[in-house]
Design an enzyme around this catalytic site. Sequence first.
Site, PDB file in Angstrom:
ATOM      1  N   LEU A   1      -4.267  -1.258  12.125  1.00  0.00           N
ATOM      2  CA  LEU A   1      -3.497  -0.830  13.300  1.00  0.00           C
ATOM      3  C   LEU A   1      -3.674   0.649  13.622  1.00  0.00           C
ATOM      4  CD1 LEU A   1      -0.085  -2.685  12.753  1.00  0.00           C
ATOM      5  CD2 LEU A   1      -2.174  -3.507  13.850  1.00  0.00           C
TER       6      LEU A   1
ATOM      7  N   TYR B   1      -0.826   2.519  -6.707  1.00  0.00           N
ATOM      8  CA  TYR B   1       0.368   2.542  -5.865  1.00  0.00           C
ATOM      9  C   TYR B   1       1.643   2.717  -6.691  1.00  0.00           C
ATOM     10  CZ  TYR B   1      -2.779   0.259  -2.472  1.00  0.00           C
ATOM     11  OH  TYR B   1      -3.832  -0.073  -1.650  1.00  0.00           O
TER      12      TYR B   1
ATOM     13  N   SER C   1       7.261  -3.827   6.561  1.00  0.00           N
ATOM     14  CA  SER C   1       8.381  -4.384   5.801  1.00  0.00           C
ATOM     15  C   SER C   1       9.476  -4.880   6.735  1.00  0.00           C
ATOM     16  CB  SER C   1       8.950  -3.328   4.837  1.00  0.00           C
ATOM     17  OG  SER C   1       9.379  -2.179   5.558  1.00  0.00           O
TER      18      SER C   1
ATOM     19  N   LYS D   1      -5.897  -3.675  -8.184  1.00  0.00           N
ATOM     20  CA  LYS D   1      -7.101  -2.840  -8.208  1.00  0.00           C
ATOM     21  C   LYS D   1      -6.987  -1.781  -9.295  1.00  0.00           C
ATOM     22  CE  LYS D   1      -6.657  -2.915  -3.150  1.00  0.00           C
ATOM     23  NZ  LYS D   1      -5.194  -3.006  -3.094  1.00  0.00           N
TER      24      LYS D   1
ATOM     25  N   GLN E   1     -13.013  -4.382   0.266  1.00  0.00           N
ATOM     26  CA  GLN E   1     -11.833  -4.044   1.066  1.00  0.00           C
ATOM     27  C   GLN E   1     -12.004  -2.614   1.584  1.00  0.00           C
ATOM     28  OE1 GLN E   1      -7.299  -3.039   0.079  1.00  0.00           O
ATOM     29  NE2 GLN E   1      -7.789  -5.153  -0.453  1.00  0.00           N
TER      30      GLN E   1
ATOM     31  N   GLY F   1       0.804  -1.216   0.000  1.00  0.00           N
ATOM     32  CA  GLY F   1       0.000   0.000   0.000  1.00  0.00           C
ATOM     33  C   GLY F   1       0.829   1.255   0.000  1.00  0.00           C
ATOM     34  N   THR F   2       0.330   2.276   0.670  1.00  0.00           N
ATOM     35  CA  THR F   2       0.977   3.581   0.629  1.00  0.00           C
ATOM     36  C   THR F   2       2.367   3.564   1.239  1.00  0.00           C
ATOM     37  OG1 THR F   2      -0.215   4.109   2.670  1.00  0.00           O
ATOM     38  CG2 THR F   2      -1.174   4.876   0.603  1.00  0.00           C
TER      39      THR F   2
ATOM     40  N   HIS G   1     -11.108   0.032  -7.077  1.00  0.00           N
ATOM     41  CA  HIS G   1     -10.417   0.586  -5.914  1.00  0.00           C
ATOM     42  C   HIS G   1     -11.308   1.519  -5.090  1.00  0.00           C
ATOM     43  CE1 HIS G   1      -6.090   1.569  -4.472  1.00  0.00           C
ATOM     44  NE2 HIS G   1      -6.939   1.707  -3.490  1.00  0.00           N
TER      45      HIS G   1
ATOM     46  N   ASP H   1      -1.229  -8.047  -1.845  1.00  0.00           N
ATOM     47  CA  ASP H   1      -2.275  -7.108  -2.255  1.00  0.00           C
ATOM     48  C   ASP H   1      -1.643  -5.847  -2.837  1.00  0.00           C
ATOM     49  OD1 ASP H   1      -5.363  -6.235  -1.679  1.00  0.00           O
ATOM     50  OD2 ASP H   1      -3.993  -4.554  -1.362  1.00  0.00           O
TER      51      ASP H   1
ATOM     52  N   SER I   1     -13.625  -2.016  -3.383  1.00  0.00           N
ATOM     53  CA  SER I   1     -12.900  -1.471  -2.232  1.00  0.00           C
ATOM     54  C   SER I   1     -13.468  -0.090  -1.926  1.00  0.00           C
ATOM     55  CB  SER I   1     -11.407  -1.376  -2.554  1.00  0.00           C
ATOM     56  OG  SER I   1     -10.671  -0.905  -1.450  1.00  0.00           O
TER      57      SER I   1
ATOM     58  N   ARG J   1       9.106  -8.450  12.439  1.00  0.00           N
ATOM     59  CA  ARG J   1       7.695  -8.214  12.770  1.00  0.00           C
ATOM     60  C   ARG J   1       6.779  -9.107  11.921  1.00  0.00           C
ATOM     61  NH1 ARG J   1       7.432  -2.509  12.292  1.00  0.00           N
ATOM     62  NH2 ARG J   1       8.570  -2.490  14.248  1.00  0.00           N
TER      63      ARG J   1
END
Length: 322
Positions: A228, A81, A274, A106, A195, A43-44, A137, A76, A170, A278
């Site tokens: 999150l 993007y 990334s 998308k 989404q 994503g962003t 999207h 995804d 989405s 984690r």
Amino acid sequence: MNSATSNFEVDATGVSPKQIHNLIPSLKLADGNEIPMLGYGLGTANYKSGDSADTISEPIVNATLTALNAGYTHLDGAEVYGNEVELGRAIAQSKLPRSSLYITTKTIVRAGDTVTQSFNRSLEKLGLDYVDLYLLHSPFFAKNPEELQAAWREMEKIKDSGMAKSIGVSNFLISHLQTLFDIPGGLQYPPVVNQIEYHPYLQHVVEGEDLVAFCREKHIALEAYSPLTAITKARPGPVDPIYTQLAKKYGVSEAEIAFRWCLDQGIVTLTTSSNEERLKGYLKKLPSFKLTPKEVEDIASAGKEKHYRVWWTEEFAADDRH
């Protein structure tokens, strides 16, 4: 209502990351296809624009490879993007069988463009023969209901071609979804996924309208991005003490509580991290515990005391919880 298989409760302690991805359950969609419940989103956090738009970003390729190597098979992406080429390169470099991956992209439906043109560009950039899920999207490109319905008719043709196994949407609200269901002659293929930004401070319940309940009634699976937000962008807030207490109870991070809150509602969940440690941690910890129904409800109830929207704020009033 769609439901996830129960093996997300299996204790995965000590299992290697490459084995863990086999423990992640899939959600059966209304069209019979299955989507992994946990995915990695380009994503962003990996957005390309301006001077970087026409150059290959090795960091994005490497970040995606990190997710693949950690055990994430659900990836995804989206045309807007600007990183579909990087996603395609990571897929190729991973050497993983295409059949073991679940790939989403998308279309934003730009002015003067068609859904079909956008889709063909995406396939070329990805270097793939098909995608597992193709999404509109957002609905906000459409100037009227007819334009939105025409775009969906193109989506149905793409589904018919076999180059997208499933099609969905989405950022659609109830009114946008109803526009699709009102297509003259009926839908050939209803959307199987919506989404949306979803977290305790944006549950999409307002004035008797409940987007999640509507989607479930229509057999549309929910997929959460920005899960999150209550931790990363909206602190302080009423869910903070609950997250803290539950993280201590289960011996996990607050992020893992936030993910689990979505998963325990049968909602597909995306991470954009990334960080290799984690990413691996999510795959190890998330299968090892489950929130009780009361804990899920406690978070939901506290979340309704605050409103916070990260994305598409230009389309909504500041206090609009749709």
